[in-house]
Design a protein around this motif. Structure first.
Motif, PDB file in Angstrom:
ATOM      1  N   ALA A  15       0.827  -1.210   0.000  1.00 41.32           N
ATOM      2  CA  ALA A  15       0.000   0.000   0.000  1.00 41.32           C
ATOM      3  C   ALA A  15       0.861   1.260   0.000  1.00 41.32           C
ATOM      4  N   LEU A  16       1.941   1.259   0.760  1.00 41.25           N
ATOM      5  CA  LEU A  16       2.841   2.415   0.789  1.00 41.25           C
ATOM      6  C   LEU A  16       3.522   2.615  -0.566  1.00 41.25           C
ATOM      7  N   THR A  17       3.860   1.505  -1.219  1.00 40.48           N
ATOM      8  CA  THR A  17       4.423   1.612  -2.559  1.00 40.48           C
ATOM      9  C   THR A  17       3.434   2.284  -3.503  1.00 40.48           C
ATOM     10  N   ARG A  18       2.175   1.827  -3.457  1.00 42.32           N
ATOM     11  CA  ARG A  18       1.157   2.426  -4.316  1.00 42.32           C
ATOM     12  C   ARG A  18       0.959   3.897  -3.985  1.00 42.32           C
ATOM     13  N   ALA A  19       0.922   4.231  -2.717  1.00 44.81           N
ATOM     14  CA  ALA A  19       0.746   5.627  -2.323  1.00 44.81           C
ATOM     15  C   ALA A  19       1.887   6.492  -2.845  1.00 44.81           C
ATOM     16  N   SER A  20       3.089   5.955  -2.847  1.00 45.80           N
ATOM     17  CA  SER A  20       4.272   6.716  -3.252  1.00 45.80           C
ATOM     18  C   SER A  20       4.304   6.989  -4.749  1.00 45.80           C
ATOM     19  N   GLU A  21       3.633   6.164  -5.526  1.00 47.74           N
ATOM     20  CA  GLU A  21       3.721   6.272  -6.987  1.00 47.74           C
ATOM     21  C   GLU A  21       3.133   7.566  -7.527  1.00 47.74           C
ATOM     22  N   ASP A  22       2.264   8.204  -6.777  1.00 44.66           N
ATOM     23  CA  ASP A  22       1.671   9.465  -7.209  1.00 44.66           C
ATOM     24  C   ASP A  22       2.387  10.669  -6.610  1.00 44.66           C
ATOM     25  N   ASP A  23       3.565  10.431  -6.021  1.00 46.86           N
ATOM     26  CA  ASP A  23       4.430  11.486  -5.490  1.00 46.86           C
ATOM     27  C   ASP A  23       3.689  12.427  -4.543  1.00 46.86           C
ATOM     28  N   PRO A  24       3.117  11.898  -3.464  1.00 50.94           N
ATOM     29  CA  PRO A  24       2.401  12.765  -2.517  1.00 50.94           C
ATOM     30  C   PRO A  24       3.361  13.667  -1.755  1.00 50.94           C
ATOM     31  N   GLU A  25       2.815  14.767  -1.289  1.00 49.45           N
ATOM     32  CA  GLU A  25       3.601  15.662  -0.440  1.00 49.45           C
ATOM     33  C   GLU A  25       3.823  15.050   0.936  1.00 49.45           C
ATOM     34  N   LEU A  26       2.873  14.214   1.376  1.00 43.43           N
ATOM     35  CA  LEU A  26       2.924  13.628   2.715  1.00 43.43           C
ATOM     36  C   LEU A  26       2.196  12.301   2.711  1.00 43.43           C
ATOM     37  N   ILE A  27       2.754  11.312   3.405  1.00 44.08           N
ATOM     38  CA  ILE A  27       2.073  10.048   3.697  1.00 44.08           C
ATOM     39  C   ILE A  27       2.006   9.884   5.201  1.00 44.08           C
ATOM     40  N   ILE A  28       0.826   9.549   5.708  1.00 45.85           N
ATOM     41  CA  ILE A  28       0.668   9.173   7.121  1.00 45.85           C
ATOM     42  C   ILE A  28       0.047   7.792   7.153  1.00 45.85           C
ATOM     43  N   ASP A  29       0.668   6.873   7.893  1.00 49.66           N
ATOM     44  CA  ASP A  29       0.048   5.562   8.059  1.00 49.66           C
ATOM     45  C   ASP A  29      -0.230   5.281   9.524  1.00 49.66           C
ATOM     46  N   PHE A  30      -1.269   4.481   9.740  1.00 49.10           N
ATOM     47  CA  PHE A  30      -1.665   4.033  11.079  1.00 49.10           C
ATOM     48  C   PHE A  30      -1.679   2.512  11.074  1.00 49.10           C
ATOM     49  N   ALA A  31      -1.115   1.909  12.127  1.00 49.08           N
ATOM     50  CA  ALA A  31      -1.080   0.452  12.197  1.00 49.08           C
ATOM     51  C   ALA A  31      -0.964  -0.004  13.636  1.00 49.08           C
ATOM     52  N   THR A  32      -1.704  -1.045  13.975  1.00 47.79           N
ATOM     53  CA  THR A  32      -1.492  -1.762  15.234  1.00 47.79           C
ATOM     54  C   THR A  32      -0.358  -2.749  14.953  1.00 47.79           C
ATOM     55  N   LEU A  33       0.869  -2.246  14.928  1.00 52.33           N
ATOM     56  CA  LEU A  33       1.943  -2.990  14.285  1.00 52.33           C
ATOM     57  C   LEU A  33       2.746  -3.880  15.226  1.00 52.33           C
ATOM     58  N   THR A  34       3.140  -3.367  16.395  1.00 43.39           N
ATOM     59  CA  THR A  34       4.061  -4.152  17.218  1.00 43.39           C
ATOM     60  C   THR A  34       3.677  -4.129  18.696  1.00 43.39           C
ATOM     61  N   GLY A  35       3.866  -5.246  19.360  1.00 41.27           N
ATOM     62  CA  GLY A  35       3.770  -5.277  20.812  1.00 41.27           C
ATOM     63  C   GLY A  35       4.901  -4.513  21.458  1.00 41.27           C
ATOM     64  N   ALA A  36       6.022  -4.383  20.744  1.00 40.80           N
ATOM     65  CA  ALA A  36       7.181  -3.675  21.298  1.00 40.80           C
ATOM     66  C   ALA A  36       6.843  -2.225  21.606  1.00 40.80           C
ATOM     67  N   ALA A  37       6.011  -1.602  20.778  1.00 38.81           N
ATOM     68  CA  ALA A  37       5.630  -0.214  21.043  1.00 38.81           C
ATOM     69  C   ALA A  37       4.841  -0.103  22.336  1.00 38.81           C
ATOM     70  N   ARG A  38       4.010  -1.098  22.617  1.00 42.24           N
ATOM     71  CA  ARG A  38       3.218  -1.071  23.848  1.00 42.24           C
ATOM     72  C   ARG A  38       4.101  -1.318  25.067  1.00 42.24           C
ATOM     73  N   VAL A  39       5.078  -2.207  24.944  1.00 43.68           N
ATOM     74  CA  VAL A  39       6.002  -2.440  26.044  1.00 43.68           C
ATOM     75  C   VAL A  39       6.764  -1.157  26.358  1.00 43.68           C
TER      76      VAL A  39
END
Length: 461
Positions: A320-344
């Motif tokens: 998805a980030l690759t696709r978002a980048s293809e249109d050369d945006p000024e800014l990308i923000i992503d949100f993800a419940t990605l890692t338990g490490a962040a919660r620790v």
């Protein structure tokens, strides 16, 4: 809530119960102006002005409410939330001043997730009057966006699978006249191979898909919002324990944040060309599940060795980030419940923030601090990128040690964001394990308001 009610209304002099505010240090001075019976009423309720205390005080044939706050002169988002939770049904106004920022918590405090269970004893609406009429609609919209995240995350995976997430995106697209495109099932295999690989083991009912929404003037700066939408994460063949799976209905929390933020952007009419991307899958187990040791192709052309099928969110985000980048945006923000490490590292209430640019981090942190939604920045250390090396592919999706899990996951995503693009990544929990006034236990929005108000600063007309 089960029915739509405007919980904030313009103050036009309607009859309303007064709410007096005080803090602990000013309580004695406040109480001096009351009569003996009123002071005794406060004493009986053990009210001393501490934050989130509520008391009801007789006033002849009528009554007024008293609320304890941290600072009566500078109201925070949730300082009136306890009042909104416990006061009787009716109409209220502050005895002095205007609720301003506190309108947010007044609305969220009365939101109830009642899809599966009705509360027959629930109080009716408490309506707060505000002299800031021009700000009411915006405050309600923001609170409803937070409530949308909560509801989506609270909904079990069977009812909030990829198709239901798509339906939410379609709803906001229709509401604001946006264009929507969905690539689904086996149609993903060539163009979005990692999304396809992660989601292909799910039933047809929960087939994987990439949802894309576009809105706004093409002449405006392009902004991409990306949200991880793993509707349920079994861990795949590297299966989670029962305890580890218990909350995995919330693994689509990034998608909920992204959809809610897109709605806020469109509702506010920000001067952007919005591109919303939601890769959504169920990480299921079946005979065609992707395996540890497999090497996946990617939209970017990199190859990824699978060190762990439970590190799947970064895979779908990569395409998805690759696709978002293809249109050369000024800014990308992503949100993800990605890692338990962040919660620790940060606990549940502080979303981890990683950015390429210091200025973007500073803007997001300042916006979050001003709106009671402060993220905490974690680094993207180039020295740790080598931990994602693979012996047989361009990279591995999981590093082989227990260190810096959130940052290393961020470094994985960074490989799929176009060179030179301003990018911010929120590793958010999307869940509140302990209730607070205006913030019930369960699904929660962390980083949403920070991102929205930063975008308002950049792109308001």
């Amino acid at each position: 809530m089960s029915q739509k009610v405007d919980l904030i209304e313009p103050d036009r002099g309607q009859d309303a119960v007064a709410i007096h505010l005080t803090d602990k240090s000013g309580f004695d001075a406040f109480a001096k102006d009351l009569n003996a019976g009123q002071r005794n009423a406060l004493k009986a309720q053990k009210f001393d002005g501490s934050a989130f205390q509520v008391a009801i005080v007789p006033d002849g044939e009528n009554w007024f409410a008293v609320g304890g706050v941290a600072d009566p002169e500078e109201l925070s988002s949730y300082c009136l939330a306890k009042l909104a939770e416990v006061l009787p049904e009716g109409m209220y106004r502050l005895a002095s001043g205007d609720p301003k920022a506190a309108m947010h918590g007044w609305v969220t405090a009365q939101h109830v997730f009642d899809r599966y269970r009705k509360d027959d004893d629930a109080q009716g609406p408490r309506i707060l009057l505000s002299k800031q009429a021009k700000h009411i609609d915006a405050a309600i919209a923001e609170a409803e966006a937070v409530n949308l995240v909560c509801d989506m995350v609270n909904t079990p995976a069977e009812d909030m699978g990829p198709a239901a997430i798509e339906a939410e995106a379609e709803r906001i697209a229709k509401q604001f006249g946006a264009d929507i495109k969905v690539t689904k099932g086996d149609a993903l295999e060539n163009d979005y191979p990692m999304i396809h690989a992660v989601g292909r083991a799910a039933s047809r009912q929960h087939a994987p898909r990439l949802i894309q929404l576009e809105w706004g003037d093409e002449k405006h700066p392009r902004v991409a919002i990306v949200g991880k939408g793993v509707s349920f994460d079994s861990g795949g063949l590297d299966v989670k324990s029962a305890a580890g799976m218990k909350l995995m209905k919330k693994d689509m929390g990034g998608a909920a944040h992204a959809i809610a933020l897109a709605g806020l952007i469109m509702g506010a009419g920000l001067n952007v060309r919005l591109h919303l991307l939601v890769p959504t899958v169920e990480n299921a187990i079946s005979g065609n599940a992707f395996r540890p040791g497999d090497v996946l192709q990617t939209r970017k052309g990199l190859t990824v060795e699978i060190g762990n099928t439970d590190a799947e969110g970064r895979l779908i985000l990569g395409d998805a980030l690759t696709r978002a980048s293809e249109d050369d945006p000024e800014l990308i923000i992503d949100f993800a419940t990605l890692t338990g490490a962040a919660r620790v590292a940060l606990g549940p209430d502080l979303p981890a923030l990683m950015t390429r640019r210091d200025s973007t981090a500073e803007q997001l942190i300042a916006a979050g601090r001003a709106h009671d939604d402060e993220p905490w920045r974690l680094p993207l250390p180039a020295a740790y990128a080598e931990w994602l090396n693979s012996d047989i592919a361009d990279m591995n999706n999981a590093h082989g040690n227990a260190y810096a899990g959130a940052s290393v996951a961020g470094l994985f995503l960074d490989r799929f964001v176009g060179d030179g693009i301003d990018w911010a990544h929120f590793d958010t929990f999307a869940w509140r394990p302990f209730a607070k006034p205006g913030r019930p236990k369960g699904g929660a929005a962390y980083g949403l308001r920070a991102a929205f108000h930063m975008l308002c600063e950049r792109y308001s007309g």
